[in-house]
Design an enzyme around this catalytic site. Structure first.
Site, PDB file in Angstrom:
ATOM      1  CG  HIS A  79      74.604  32.779   5.353  1.00 12.34           C
ATOM      2  ND1 HIS A  79      74.106  34.056   5.145  1.00 12.34           N
ATOM      3  CD2 HIS A  79      73.526  31.989   5.564  1.00 12.34           C
ATOM      4  CE1 HIS A  79      72.788  34.034   5.216  1.00 12.34           C
ATOM      5  NE2 HIS A  79      72.409  32.794   5.471  1.00 12.34           N
ATOM      6  CG  HIS A 129      74.788  27.921   0.966  1.00  9.77           C
ATOM      7  ND1 HIS A 129      75.332  28.483   2.107  1.00  9.77           N
ATOM      8  CD2 HIS A 129      73.441  27.977   1.125  1.00  9.77           C
ATOM      9  CE1 HIS A 129      74.343  28.839   2.926  1.00  9.77           C
ATOM     10  NE2 HIS A 129      73.189  28.537   2.345  1.00  9.77           N
ATOM     11  CD  GLU A 131      77.465  26.892   6.803  1.00  4.87           C
ATOM     12  OE1 GLU A 131      76.227  26.821   6.623  1.00  4.87           O
ATOM     13  OE2 GLU A 131      78.077  26.201   7.638  1.00  4.87           O
ATOM     14  CB  SER A 228      66.284  29.262   3.419  1.00  4.09           C
ATOM     15  OG  SER A 228      66.489  28.651   4.666  1.00  4.09           O
ATOM     16  CB  SER A 229      70.990  25.677   2.859  1.00 10.32           C
ATOM     17  OG  SER A 229      71.421  24.383   3.137  1.00 10.32           O
ATOM     18  CB  SER A 273      66.311  32.370   7.861  1.00 12.44           C
ATOM     19  OG  SER A 273      65.985  31.397   6.889  1.00 12.44           O
TER      20      SER A 273
HETATM   21  C1  2E7 Z   1      73.519  31.052   8.742  1.00 11.32           C
HETATM   22  C2  2E7 Z   1      73.869  29.740   8.671  1.00 11.32           C
HETATM   23  O1  2E7 Z   1      69.712  32.261   6.422  1.00 11.32           O
HETATM   24  P1  2E7 Z   1      69.374  30.814   6.352  1.00 11.32           P
HETATM   25  O2  2E7 Z   1      68.185  30.401   5.614  1.00 11.32           O
HETATM   26  O3  2E7 Z   1      70.697  30.086   5.860  1.00 11.32           O
HETATM   27  P2  2E7 Z   1      70.958  28.700   5.085  1.00 11.32           P
HETATM   28  O4  2E7 Z   1      72.408  28.429   5.371  1.00 11.32           O
HETATM   29  O5  2E7 Z   1      70.074  27.678   5.659  1.00 11.32           O
HETATM   30  O6  2E7 Z   1      70.738  28.949   3.636  1.00 11.32           O
HETATM   31  O7  2E7 Z   1      69.155  30.251   7.824  1.00 11.32           O
HETATM   32  C3  2E7 Z   1      69.834  30.699   8.947  1.00 11.32           C
HETATM   33  C4  2E7 Z   1      71.268  30.374   8.878  1.00 11.32           C
HETATM   34  C5  2E7 Z   1      71.682  29.083   8.792  1.00 11.32           C
HETATM   35  N1  2E7 Z   1      72.966  28.777   8.683  1.00 11.32           N
HETATM   36  C6  2E7 Z   1      72.186  31.370   8.845  1.00 11.32           C
HETATM   37 CL1  2E7 Z   1      75.477  29.313   8.523  1.00 11.32          CL
END
Ligand code: 2E7
Ligand code: F3S
EC number: 1.17.7.4
Length: 319
Positions: A79, A129, A131, A228-229, A273
């Site tokens: 992230h 979050h 990121e 998980s966004s 993910s």
């Molecule tokens: C990194 C980025 O780990 P994730 O579920 O992350 P999110 O950001 O969706 O919570 O998914 C993979 C991933 C996606 N975006 C990892 Cl910047």
């Protein structure tokens, strides 16, 4: 007893993106190169099954750098991290490997470029979050203003409405983001418009795949973690497209079978993910209860791959 018939429509693309593949590979290769334990700052990706497997192999997950000893390597999650994190690792003389997705690093560079040109940044993202924290942390405090909703745009207090640019989290809803961008352009007509959106190819494709399924199904299951966004956005996309039942499930045991009573067409999608074994597990759970037909609904083929950092490639290439 005969099982009721049901069709499972499998979204494609689904599951691991190139950034997740790379991040997991980085942890595996680091364990091979340096042995256990290797420390990982934050969940490498937001999935318990991925994290548990790597932990069993010798990875130790921590939230902050100061929870890791200085004499072991540390990996930063996919992230991204604020600039202060690698700076602190260097100050402590630690070996570190950055597993930030290259598409996130691109946003970091974009923010820096605009800052150097004297523009103030507006980040569209979710507060808290990792990121968003990482991207905002590329610039000094106050240089990046956060907006989460269309309503937030009205409350922005900018330094100079003529010198603004925006960036986004990579995993946002395409449609919600378009509405926020429209509100920004209306309030700040001079805002710098990027050549390309920051929402990544994997987010775009997974949301497109859910939309493509949505007129055939009565219920949608998205495999992914609550933190998980991108997975949560898939549930929202399904709901917005008219799915009466749209659930985020970590694995088959979380499926709410009561809500699927009488249903004959179910969509299955998976966040970036979520490992494919969890999709297989969900299909098997349906086969136990229904006379299940599986149909793939593929919108595009993905061919994106990212190299691991040089420090790990060199280790692998050395005989
Ligand atoms: C990194 C980025 O780990 P994730 O579920 O992350 P999110 O950001 O969706 O919570 O998914 C993979 C991933 C996606 N975006 C990892 Cl910047
Ligand atoms: Fe990267 Fe997008 Fe995956 S930003 S980690 S390719 S969801």
């Amino acid at each position: 007893m005969t099982k009721p018939p049901l069709t499972l429509y499998l979204a494609a693309p689904r599951g691991f993106c190139a950034g997740v593949d790379r991040a997991i590979k980085i942890v595996e290769m680091a364990l091979e190169k340096w042995g256990a334990p290797v420390y990982v700052r934050h969940e490498i990706v937001h999935n318990k099954f991925v994290v548990d497997r790597l932990r069993d192999m010798g990875a130790v997950f921590v939230e902050e750098l100061d929870e890791a000893p200085t004499d072991r390597p540390v990996i930063f999650s996919a992230h991204g991290v604020p600039k202060s994190v690698p700076a602190e690792a260097e100050r402590r003389n630690m070996v570190y490997v950055d597993a930030t997705c290259p598409l996130v690093s691109k946003v970091h560079l974009e923010a820096e470029r605009h800052h150097e040109n004297g523009l103030q940044m507006i980040m569209i993202g979710h507060a808290g979050h990792p990121e968003t924290i990482g991207t905002m942390g590329q610039l000094p405090e106050g240089e990046v203003l956060l907006v989460e909703t269309v309503e937030d745009v009205a409350g922005l207090e900018v330094r100079d409405p003529g010198r603004l640019a925006y960036i986004t989290q990579t995993t946002l809803s395409i449609d919600d983001t378009a509405a926020i961008v429209a509100a920004l352009r209306e309030r700040f007509p001079a805002i710098n418009i990027p050549r390309k959106e920051d929402i990544c190819y994997a987010t775009t494709n997974r949301q497109g795949a859910v939309k493509a399924l949505s007129d055939r199904i009565e219920a949608l299951l998205v495999i992914g973690a609550p933190n998980s966004s991108n997975s949560r956005r898939l549930v929202e996309v399904g709901r917005a497209a008219g799915c009466r039942v749209a659930q985020l499930v970590q694995r088959a045991t979380e499926i709410d079978w009561d809500s699927l009573q009488g249903v004959t067409a179910v969509g299955v999608a998976a966040g970036a993910s979520a490992p494919e074994v969890l999709v297989d597990e969900v299909i098997a759970a349906f086969r136990e209860r229904f006379d299940t037909t599986v149909e793939l609904v593929e919108t595009v083929k993905e061919r994106v791959e990212f190299k691991v950092p040089r420090i790990l490639r060199e280790a692998a290439e050395t005989p």
